[in-house]
Scaffold this active site. Structure first.
Site, mmCIF file in Angstrom:
data_model
loop_
_atom_site.group_PDB
_atom_site.id
_atom_site.type_symbol
_atom_site.label_atom_id
_atom_site.label_comp_id
_atom_site.label_asym_id
_atom_site.label_seq_id
_atom_site.Cartn_x
_atom_site.Cartn_y
_atom_site.Cartn_z
ATOM 1 N N GLY A 3 0.788 -1.240 0.000
ATOM 2 C CA GLY A 3 0.000 0.000 0.000
ATOM 3 C C GLY A 3 0.810 1.274 0.000
ATOM 4 O O GLY A 3 0.252 2.370 -0.104
ATOM 5 N N GLU B 179 22.802 6.364 -1.189
ATOM 6 C CA GLU B 179 22.047 5.312 -1.868
ATOM 7 C C GLU B 179 21.631 5.763 -3.272
ATOM 8 O O GLU B 179 21.666 4.987 -4.223
ATOM 9 C CB GLU B 179 20.822 4.938 -1.034
ATOM 10 C CG GLU B 179 21.210 4.190 0.234
ATOM 11 C CD GLU B 179 20.094 4.057 1.254
ATOM 12 O OE1 GLU B 179 20.396 3.740 2.400
ATOM 13 O OE2 GLU B 179 18.916 4.290 0.900
ATOM 14 N N GLN C 40 24.663 10.053 -41.541
ATOM 15 C CA GLN C 40 24.825 11.260 -40.718
ATOM 16 C C GLN C 40 23.904 11.215 -39.491
ATOM 17 O O GLN C 40 24.280 11.634 -38.404
ATOM 18 C CB GLN C 40 24.546 12.519 -41.536
ATOM 19 C CG GLN C 40 24.987 13.755 -40.773
ATOM 20 C CD GLN C 40 24.635 15.034 -41.474
ATOM 21 O OE1 GLN C 40 23.509 15.235 -41.923
ATOM 22 N NE2 GLN C 40 25.604 15.919 -41.593
ATOM 23 N N THR D 69 11.295 7.409 -6.544
ATOM 24 C CA THR D 69 11.032 7.613 -7.981
ATOM 25 C C THR D 69 11.629 8.957 -8.428
ATOM 26 O O THR D 69 11.928 9.817 -7.601
ATOM 27 C CB THR D 69 9.511 7.651 -8.271
ATOM 28 O OG1 THR D 69 8.957 8.816 -7.637
ATOM 29 C CG2 THR D 69 8.799 6.401 -7.775
HETATM 30 C C1 LIG Z 1 13.012 -4.090 -8.970
HETATM 31 C C2 LIG Z 1 12.648 -3.337 -7.728
HETATM 32 C C3 LIG Z 1 13.455 -3.461 -6.587
HETATM 33 C C4 LIG Z 1 13.088 -2.798 -5.417
HETATM 34 N N1 LIG Z 1 13.831 -3.005 -4.279
HETATM 35 C C5 LIG Z 1 13.369 -2.537 -3.095
HETATM 36 C C6 LIG Z 1 14.003 -2.912 -1.858
HETATM 37 O O1 LIG Z 1 15.010 -3.623 -1.826
HETATM 38 N N2 LIG Z 1 13.454 -2.454 -0.702
HETATM 39 C C7 LIG Z 1 12.348 -1.661 -0.678
HETATM 40 O O2 LIG Z 1 11.919 -1.291 0.400
HETATM 41 N N3 LIG Z 1 11.734 -1.282 -1.832
HETATM 42 C C8 LIG Z 1 12.205 -1.714 -3.033
HETATM 43 N N4 LIG Z 1 11.562 -1.372 -4.203
HETATM 44 C C9 LIG Z 1 10.390 -0.529 -4.144
HETATM 45 C C10 LIG Z 1 10.599 0.871 -4.712
HETATM 46 O O3 LIG Z 1 11.455 1.616 -3.901
HETATM 47 C C11 LIG Z 1 9.200 1.508 -4.867
HETATM 48 O O4 LIG Z 1 8.556 0.808 -5.914
HETATM 49 C C12 LIG Z 1 9.272 2.981 -5.174
HETATM 50 O O5 LIG Z 1 9.724 3.702 -4.061
HETATM 51 C C13 LIG Z 1 7.905 3.549 -5.601
HETATM 52 O O6 LIG Z 1 6.909 3.188 -4.707
HETATM 53 P P1 LIG Z 1 5.546 2.562 -5.255
HETATM 54 O O7 LIG Z 1 5.894 1.440 -6.145
HETATM 55 O O8 LIG Z 1 4.660 2.294 -4.110
HETATM 56 O O9 LIG Z 1 4.902 3.707 -6.158
HETATM 57 P P2 LIG Z 1 3.950 4.882 -5.666
HETATM 58 O O10 LIG Z 1 4.522 5.538 -4.477
HETATM 59 O O11 LIG Z 1 2.560 4.361 -5.565
HETATM 60 O O12 LIG Z 1 4.035 5.882 -6.906
HETATM 61 C C14 LIG Z 1 3.257 5.758 -8.085
HETATM 62 C C15 LIG Z 1 3.516 6.990 -8.966
HETATM 63 O O13 LIG Z 1 3.130 8.171 -8.269
HETATM 64 C C16 LIG Z 1 4.198 9.083 -8.228
HETATM 65 N N5 LIG Z 1 4.192 9.859 -6.990
HETATM 66 C C17 LIG Z 1 4.104 9.392 -5.717
HETATM 67 N N6 LIG Z 1 4.192 10.410 -4.858
HETATM 68 C C18 LIG Z 1 4.342 11.542 -5.591
HETATM 69 C C19 LIG Z 1 4.496 12.926 -5.278
HETATM 70 N N7 LIG Z 1 4.544 13.360 -4.008
HETATM 71 N N8 LIG Z 1 4.597 13.811 -6.298
HETATM 72 C C20 LIG Z 1 4.576 13.382 -7.581
HETATM 73 N N9 LIG Z 1 4.455 12.096 -7.930
HETATM 74 C C21 LIG Z 1 4.341 11.193 -6.956
HETATM 75 C C22 LIG Z 1 5.459 8.217 -8.302
HETATM 76 O O14 LIG Z 1 6.554 8.964 -8.756
HETATM 77 C C23 LIG Z 1 5.023 7.156 -9.296
HETATM 78 O O15 LIG Z 1 5.173 7.644 -10.597
HETATM 79 C C24 LIG Z 1 11.942 -1.977 -5.397
HETATM 80 C C25 LIG Z 1 11.168 -1.840 -6.551
HETATM 81 C C26 LIG Z 1 11.485 -2.512 -7.686
HETATM 82 C C27 LIG Z 1 10.580 -2.373 -8.869
#
Ligand SMILES: Cc1cc2nc3c(=O)[nH]c(=O)nc-3n(C[C@H](O)[C@H](O)[C@H](O)COP(=O)(O)OP(=O)(O)OC[C@H]3O[C@@H](n4cnc5c(N)ncnc54)[C@H](O)[C@@H]3O)c2cc1C
Length: 380
Positions: free
Chosen positions: A132, A245, A282, A368
């Protein structure tokens, strides 16, 4: 590709780089395709990497680490990224998980975990993200509630790198669910603890040899001494490590596009169409010239960030800029490189196709790129 000589590394670093390259050639490259099918690398590779000093290279020797500066770990990151070997989660283990333990752990925790992590006997992970909540870490719902001398954990995590293979995981949990960020703590949970279950090894569009997993905690009881650092300070600890990081993501991005650029130059010089090499059109030359320029600019900026990081002077905003800009550039460059490879660029057997797929997540994890803009924007 190296437009300008780099000035960061001393001779001993370059000797180490040679040994890392040899290790990758012998112990990673021949197996990586199979690991992509397996969804994870082998335990043996972790143990061999430990033996060769590739893990925890910057952790002090008294805790079993290499005792070097972070340039040694950077070399490991760069060489894996250069080869397009995204399977081994060595960087997360050595330069994210181990430093948390080194910096915030009790003497007992450090002595217990770090030497085994350096040997590759224990694999580390960090679990922040939940189904979530990802970007908004204050929204973490996993709880770790005190019960006598124990902490009882409940909740679930997802997308956790090294999640299937991990032997210890740093869990970000609420020790006081009503206190927001101030109620967040870090808790060490060992693999095999009752109630701690690893879910699916998630099927991804790239980084296929890297295990990424769901983790579940159902009434998991650990001694209260498994708290990492002080109760309620977890959020602050997470924030302190972020610049480094994020720079790690940038370091891997630049090393990767330098290599991809080289593969693309070689390919376009070889491949012919309309009686000439693709590289001689080119349009191709201009595309390559633009890429070469942008990669050189990225390299210069990232090396400067590394210099600052080594002096402990890299701030969060600059770390965010490095992550934002280099990973956006990585996406753009790799897309162009695929295009210049034509149909072969879309074939999994070509490193450029893998690199393109592997790179997509660089704009998503470690915060992100939108969150990077939030961080940078806050400081304006
Ligand atoms: C291959 C992989 C490895 C990973 N490894 C780890 C790990 O080892 N440990 C761990 O804890 N996590 C890990 N993650 C998780 C990763 O850090 C999260 O997926 C990432 O932080 C985004 O969170 P979310 O997926 O919940 O997206 P969300 O937070 O739901 O975001 C969805 C969209 O909304 C945008 N958004 C959210 N908030 C805002 C804002 N304030 N302003 C503008 N846009 C916004 C985001 O940029 C994104 O485009 C991993 C993910 C992947 C895919």
């Amino acid at each position: 590709m190296q437009a300008m000589p780099r000035t960061l590394f001393a001779e001993e670093h370059e000797i180490f780089r040679d040994s890392v390259r040899r290790f990758i050639e012998e112990e990673i490259a021949p197996y990586h395709q199979q690991w992509e099918k397996d969804g994870q690398i082998s335990r043996e590779a972790w143990l061999k990497a430990g033996k060769m000093g590739l893990l925890c290279a910057s952790i002090p020797e008294e805790y079993g680490g290499g005792g070097g500066d972070r340039l040694y770990s950077i070399i490991v990151m760069e060489e894996l990224a250069r080869g397009g070997f995204s399977g081994p989660g060595f960087d997360l283990h050595s330069e994210i998980v181990a430093p948390y333990i080194q910096r915030y752990g009790s003497e007992e925790q450090k002595r217990h975990y770090l030497p085994k992590m350096a040997k590759g006997e224990i694999i580390g992970a960090i679990a922040m993200t939940e189904p979530g909540t990802g970007s908004d870490l204050q929204g973490v719902r996993t709880s770790a509630i005190k019960d006598g001398n124990e902490l009882v954990l409940n909740g679930s995590k997802t997308f956790i790198t090294n999640g299937q293979m991990c032997d210890v995981v740093i869990v970000v949990a609420k020790t006081d669910p009503d206190a927001g960020a101030k109620g967040t703590s870090l808790v060490l949970v060992d693999g095999g603890t009752d109630g701690f279950r690893k879910g699916r090894n998630l099927e991804k569009v790239g980084r296929k040899a890297q295990d990424t997993s769901e983790l579940f905690f159902d009434d998991v009881r650990v001694p209260a001494s498994n708290m990492l650092g002080e109760e309620g300070k977890g959020f602050g600890y997470l924030m302190q490590e972020l610049a480094w990081e994020r720079l790690q993501v940038a370091i891997m991005a630049v090393a990767n596009i330098e290599a991809a650029f080289g593969w693309t130059v070689d390919y376009t010089k070889e491949r012919k169409a309309f009686g000439q090499a693709i590289a001689d059109f080119q349009h191709s030359r201009f595309a390559l010239a633009e890429m070469k320029t942008e990669i050189a600019v990225a390299r210069t900026f990232v090396d400067r960030c590394i210099e600052l990081m080594l002096k402990d002077e890299l701030d969060g905003e600059t770390g965010a800029m490095a992550k934002l800009w280099t990973t956006d550039l990585q996406g753009k460059v790799l897309d162009q490189c695929v295009q210049l490879h034509g149909g072969y660029g879309f074939m999994w057997e070509y490193p450029i196709a893998r690199a393109w797929a592997d790179a997509r997540v660089q704009r998503i994890y470690a915060g992100t790129n939108e969150i990077m803009k939030v961080v940078i924007g806050r400081g304006i």
